[in-house]
Each structure stands twice: as C-alpha cells, then as structure tokens.
Design an enzyme around this catalytic site. Structure first.
Site, PDB file in Angstrom:
ATOM      1  N   ALA A  76       0.863  -1.188   0.000  1.00  0.00           N
ATOM      2  CA  ALA A  76       0.000   0.000   0.000  1.00  0.00           C
ATOM      3  C   ALA A  76       0.893   1.229   0.000  1.00  0.00           C
ATOM      4  O   ALA A  76       2.040   1.174   0.463  1.00  0.00           O
ATOM      5  CB  ALA A  76      -0.875  -0.009   1.248  1.00  0.00           C
ATOM      6  N   GLY A 133       0.681  -5.322   0.636  1.00  0.00           N
ATOM      7  CA  GLY A 133      -0.457  -5.400  -0.292  1.00  0.00           C
ATOM      8  C   GLY A 133      -0.067  -5.985  -1.646  1.00  0.00           C
ATOM      9  O   GLY A 133      -0.915  -6.531  -2.351  1.00  0.00           O
ATOM     10  N   GLU A 144      -0.197  -9.598  -1.093  1.00  0.00           N
ATOM     11  CA  GLU A 144      -1.615  -9.965  -0.977  1.00  0.00           C
ATOM     12  C   GLU A 144      -2.296  -9.963  -2.352  1.00  0.00           C
ATOM     13  O   GLU A 144      -3.135 -10.811  -2.642  1.00  0.00           O
ATOM     14  CB  GLU A 144      -2.317  -8.995  -0.016  1.00  0.00           C
ATOM     15  N   GLU A 155       4.171  -5.593   7.264  1.00  0.00           N
ATOM     16  CA  GLU A 155       3.277  -4.680   7.995  1.00  0.00           C
ATOM     17  C   GLU A 155       3.627  -4.566   9.468  1.00  0.00           C
ATOM     18  O   GLU A 155       3.486  -3.506  10.092  1.00  0.00           O
ATOM     19  CB  GLU A 155       1.817  -5.148   7.874  1.00  0.00           C
TER      20      GLU A 155
HETATM   21  N1  COA Z   1       4.490   3.350  -0.104  1.00  0.00           N
HETATM   22  C1  COA Z   1       4.864   4.576  -0.507  1.00  0.00           C
HETATM   23  N2  COA Z   1       6.069   4.834  -1.073  1.00  0.00           N
HETATM   24  C2  COA Z   1       6.896   3.804  -1.230  1.00  0.00           C
HETATM   25  C3  COA Z   1       6.578   2.491  -0.855  1.00  0.00           C
HETATM   26  C4  COA Z   1       5.310   2.284  -0.250  1.00  0.00           C
HETATM   27  N3  COA Z   1       4.878   1.070   0.138  1.00  0.00           N
HETATM   28  N4  COA Z   1       7.614   1.679  -1.133  1.00  0.00           N
HETATM   29  C5  COA Z   1       8.559   2.471  -1.702  1.00  0.00           C
HETATM   30  N5  COA Z   1       8.130   3.748  -1.761  1.00  0.00           N
HETATM   31  C6  COA Z   1       8.830   4.923  -2.288  1.00  0.00           C
HETATM   32  C7  COA Z   1       9.913   5.404  -1.344  1.00  0.00           C
HETATM   33  O1  COA Z   1       9.359   6.231  -0.330  1.00  0.00           O
HETATM   34  C8  COA Z   1      10.802   6.163  -2.305  1.00  0.00           C
HETATM   35  O2  COA Z   1      10.192   7.413  -2.581  1.00  0.00           O
HETATM   36  P1  COA Z   1      11.098   8.748  -2.720  1.00  0.00           P
HETATM   37  O3  COA Z   1      12.034   8.478  -3.888  1.00  0.00           O
HETATM   38  O4  COA Z   1      10.115   9.819  -3.003  1.00  0.00           O
HETATM   39  O5  COA Z   1      11.837   8.875  -1.422  1.00  0.00           O
HETATM   40  C9  COA Z   1      10.718   5.334  -3.579  1.00  0.00           C
HETATM   41  O6  COA Z   1       9.524   4.564  -3.463  1.00  0.00           O
HETATM   42  C10 COA Z   1      11.872   4.373  -3.731  1.00  0.00           C
HETATM   43  O7  COA Z   1      11.972   3.617  -2.529  1.00  0.00           O
HETATM   44  P2  COA Z   1      13.376   3.231  -1.866  1.00  0.00           P
HETATM   45  O8  COA Z   1      13.105   2.755  -0.483  1.00  0.00           O
HETATM   46  O9  COA Z   1      14.345   4.353  -2.056  1.00  0.00           O
HETATM   47  O10 COA Z   1      13.804   2.043  -2.858  1.00  0.00           O
HETATM   48  P3  COA Z   1      14.665   0.739  -2.559  1.00  0.00           P
HETATM   49  O11 COA Z   1      14.782   0.037  -3.865  1.00  0.00           O
HETATM   50  O12 COA Z   1      15.908   1.099  -1.812  1.00  0.00           O
HETATM   51  O13 COA Z   1      13.776  -0.145  -1.527  1.00  0.00           O
HETATM   52  C11 COA Z   1      11.746  -1.280  -0.799  1.00  0.00           C
HETATM   53  C12 COA Z   1      12.588  -0.720  -1.981  1.00  0.00           C
HETATM   54  C13 COA Z   1      10.458  -1.767  -1.421  1.00  0.00           C
HETATM   55  C14 COA Z   1      12.476  -2.420  -0.090  1.00  0.00           C
HETATM   56  C15 COA Z   1      11.479  -0.154   0.241  1.00  0.00           C
HETATM   57  O14 COA Z   1      11.017   0.992  -0.457  1.00  0.00           O
HETATM   58  C16 COA Z   1      10.429  -0.510   1.255  1.00  0.00           C
HETATM   59  O15 COA Z   1      10.719  -1.169   2.245  1.00  0.00           O
HETATM   60  N6  COA Z   1       9.152  -0.070   1.050  1.00  0.00           N
HETATM   61  C17 COA Z   1       8.076  -0.270   1.986  1.00  0.00           C
HETATM   62  C18 COA Z   1       7.568  -1.697   1.953  1.00  0.00           C
HETATM   63  C19 COA Z   1       6.440  -1.916   2.949  1.00  0.00           C
HETATM   64  O16 COA Z   1       6.580  -1.752   4.149  1.00  0.00           O
HETATM   65  N7  COA Z   1       5.262  -2.297   2.417  1.00  0.00           N
HETATM   66  C20 COA Z   1       4.117  -2.597   3.201  1.00  0.00           C
HETATM   67  C21 COA Z   1       3.203  -1.447   3.273  1.00  0.00           C
HETATM   68  S1  COA Z   1       1.808  -1.765   4.328  1.00  0.00           S
END
Ligand code: COA
Length: 260
Positions: free
Chosen positions: A67, A111, A114, A134
């Site tokens: 999400a 998500g 999911e 989460e």
């Molecule tokens: N929601 C909103 N923005 C997200 C996102 C999410 N679930 N996942 C990634 N992004 C955004 C980051 O904030 C970043 O935005 P910015 O460039 O404006 O700062 C951009 O996507 C790139 O993310 P980044 O973390 O720099 O990339 P990465 O390749 O190093 O890491 C992930 C990728 C997916 C491992 C990491 O972004 C992450 O852990 N995301 C959250 C995952 C999560 O907790 N999902 C469950 C949600 S309930």
C-alpha cells in the site's frame, strides 16, 4: 497500448497484460491505482476477446511494494475502514471470472504480496523478494494476508513471515508454495505470456467453472465442495464448448472454443 497512467493495458491476442506503473514509488498501491485496476478489470470482464490476464509491475525493482504508506499518515480510522470495506482489488481479482496470472518482477511486499496471492498462479523472477512487512509499521495485513497466506503455505510458514516481516527470496517462496514457478528475470515476461496464451486456447467456460470450483475448495467443507463440483460439471457438460471439445477430439482437429 492504453494511455500512460498508473496502470498500462496491452492486449496481446486473447491475453491482457496489465502493468502497474509507478516504478518511482516501487509500484505502491495508492487510491488512484487501486481505482484504475478495478476499472480495467471491469472492462476486461465483459470483453469476450480477452480470456486471461497477466498482472505485473513496471521496471525491474518491484511488482508492488505494498500500500502507498504516504496515504496512511493523517487518515482517520473511519476513513481507513471505508477504504478497506469498499470493493477491494484483492476480492475483484479473486472473484474475476477469467484466470489471472501474477508475474512478480521484484519486491512483492505487503499489499503487493496480498495482490499476488489473490491471483490464480504466481510466477516469480529469480530476483523477486516477497514478504509481509506490515508488522514493522505496527499494523497487520489488511488485504487478505492473514487468510490467504496460511492457506497457501501453512500456519507455521505464514506466522514466520507475518511475525518477522522478513523478506524471502523467490526460491524460498517456491519452496514454501508461495509462488508456483521461478524463472530468470530476463525470461519472466515471455514465460508468463506463454503460459497465459496456452491457457487462453482452452474453453473459457471450463476455465471459469474450474476457478469457481477451486475457490469453493478454499471456503467450504469437502462434501459441500464435491457437491458444487458436480453441479459445475453439469453446467460445463451442457455447454457448446463441451460439444466442440468432444467433436474436435473425435475429428482429430484442434478445438475452437467460443466460451458458450
Ligand atoms: N508506499 C509509498 N512509497 C513507497 C513504498 C510504499 N509502500 N515503497 C517504496 N516507496 C517509495 C519510497 O518512499 C521512495 O520514494 P522517494 O524516492 O520519493 O523517497 C521510492 O519509493 C523508492 O523507494 P526506496 O526505499 O528508495 O527504494 P529501494 O529500492 O531502496 O527499496 C523497498 C525498496 C520496497 C524495499 C522499500 O522501499 C520498502 O521497504 N518499502 C516499503 C515496503 C512496505 O513496508 N510495504 C508494506 C506497506 S503496508
């Protein structure tokens, strides 16, 4: 190809390829993207030319990183409840009357995992990473993760993913049954489309009824599921596709199914 928006639709013969297209946000699902996906599924549902859907993410980093977390901030509990009790993309994919194949091209988290689990078949690139993180945000999965994950992998493996929030490799996901096939990243699109094209040659009636019967197996006791299978078999047996399939076999020619 449709206009570049949050989700791209490309039709390849009888297969629609839907690409979630927010690579700069790791294809995180915000409200607009969820809404577009529901709209596209509604359009494809009644499009007799499309028989199978493939769902993937843009870029080589993520299928869907969950999400959109930025929408969580400041959202009231009742607004969150409204988002989740509206018609969801997870239910829409699960109930979709045509097969949906997920092609997991990178991070498949929260998500995103999911959404993948709501699909019928999951093929992962060897570079994909899957998880339900989460718990790290102090919340729990809200798109069916606590229900579909244990059904796919068993309670122990599900608890491990849900309690730790750890990400696993595609190979580990294959081992526990969270994905059905792992391929080199460069082959993912070709493999998913080839699988979809093969399925798209089958009877749409049979495909829909198989999905209905298998969905029942996850919801009802065995006796009830077997009864439903018998009823659905009867429906398939009375279809034009059944007449065509049998005639084609006996005539030693390929069947041309019409979905009637
Ligand atoms: N929601 C909103 N923005 C997200 C996102 C999410 N679930 N996942 C990634 N992004 C955004 C980051 O904030 C970043 O935005 P910015 O460039 O404006 O700062 C951009 O996507 C790139 O993310 P980044 O973390 O720099 O990339 P990465 O390749 O190093 O890491 C992930 C990728 C997916 C491992 C990491 O972004 C992450 O852990 N995301 C959250 C995952 C999560 O907790 N999902 C469950 C949600 S309930």
């Amino acid at each position: 190809m449709s206009e570049a928006t949050n989700i791209l639709r490309e039709d390849h013969g009888r297969v629609a390829l839907l690409t979630i297209n927010r690579p700069e946000k790791r294809n995180a699902l915000d409200g607009a993207t969820r809404c577009e996906l529901l709209g596209l599924l509604d359009a494809i549902r009644t499009d007799a030319g499309i028989r199978v859907v493939v769902l993937t993410g843009a870029g080589d980093k993520a299928f869907v990183a969950g999400a959109d977390i930025s929408e969580f901030e400041g959202r009231s509990p009742i607004d969150q409840f409204r988002v989740m009790s509206d018609r969801t993309i997870f239910d829409a994919v699960d109930r979709f009357p045509k097969p949906v194949i997920a092609a997991l091209n990178g991070f498949t988290l929260g998500g995103g995992c999911e959404l993948a689990m709501a699909c019928d078949i999951r093929i992962a690139a060897d570079t994909a990473r899957l998880g339900q993180p989460e718990v790290n945000l102090g919340i729990i999965p809200g798109g069916g993760g606590t229900q579909r994950l244990p059904r796919l992998v068993g309670a122990g493996a599900a608890y491990k993913l849900l309690f730790t929030g750890e990400l696993i490799t595609a190979t580990e996901a294959l081992r526990i049954g969270l994905v059905d096939e792992v391929v080199p990243a460069s082959d993912l699109r070709t493999r998913a489309m080839a699988l979809a094209e093969g399925i798209a040659q089958k009877s749409p009636v049979a495909l829909q009824l198989i999905k209905e019967a298998v969905r029942a197996s996850l919801r009802v006791p065995l006796d009830e599921g077997l009864r439903q299978e018998t009823t659905l078999f009867g429906l398939a047996f009375s279809s034009e596709d059944k007449a065509e399939g049998v005639a084609a076999f006996l005539g030693k020619r390929p069947a041309e199914f019409k979905g009637r």
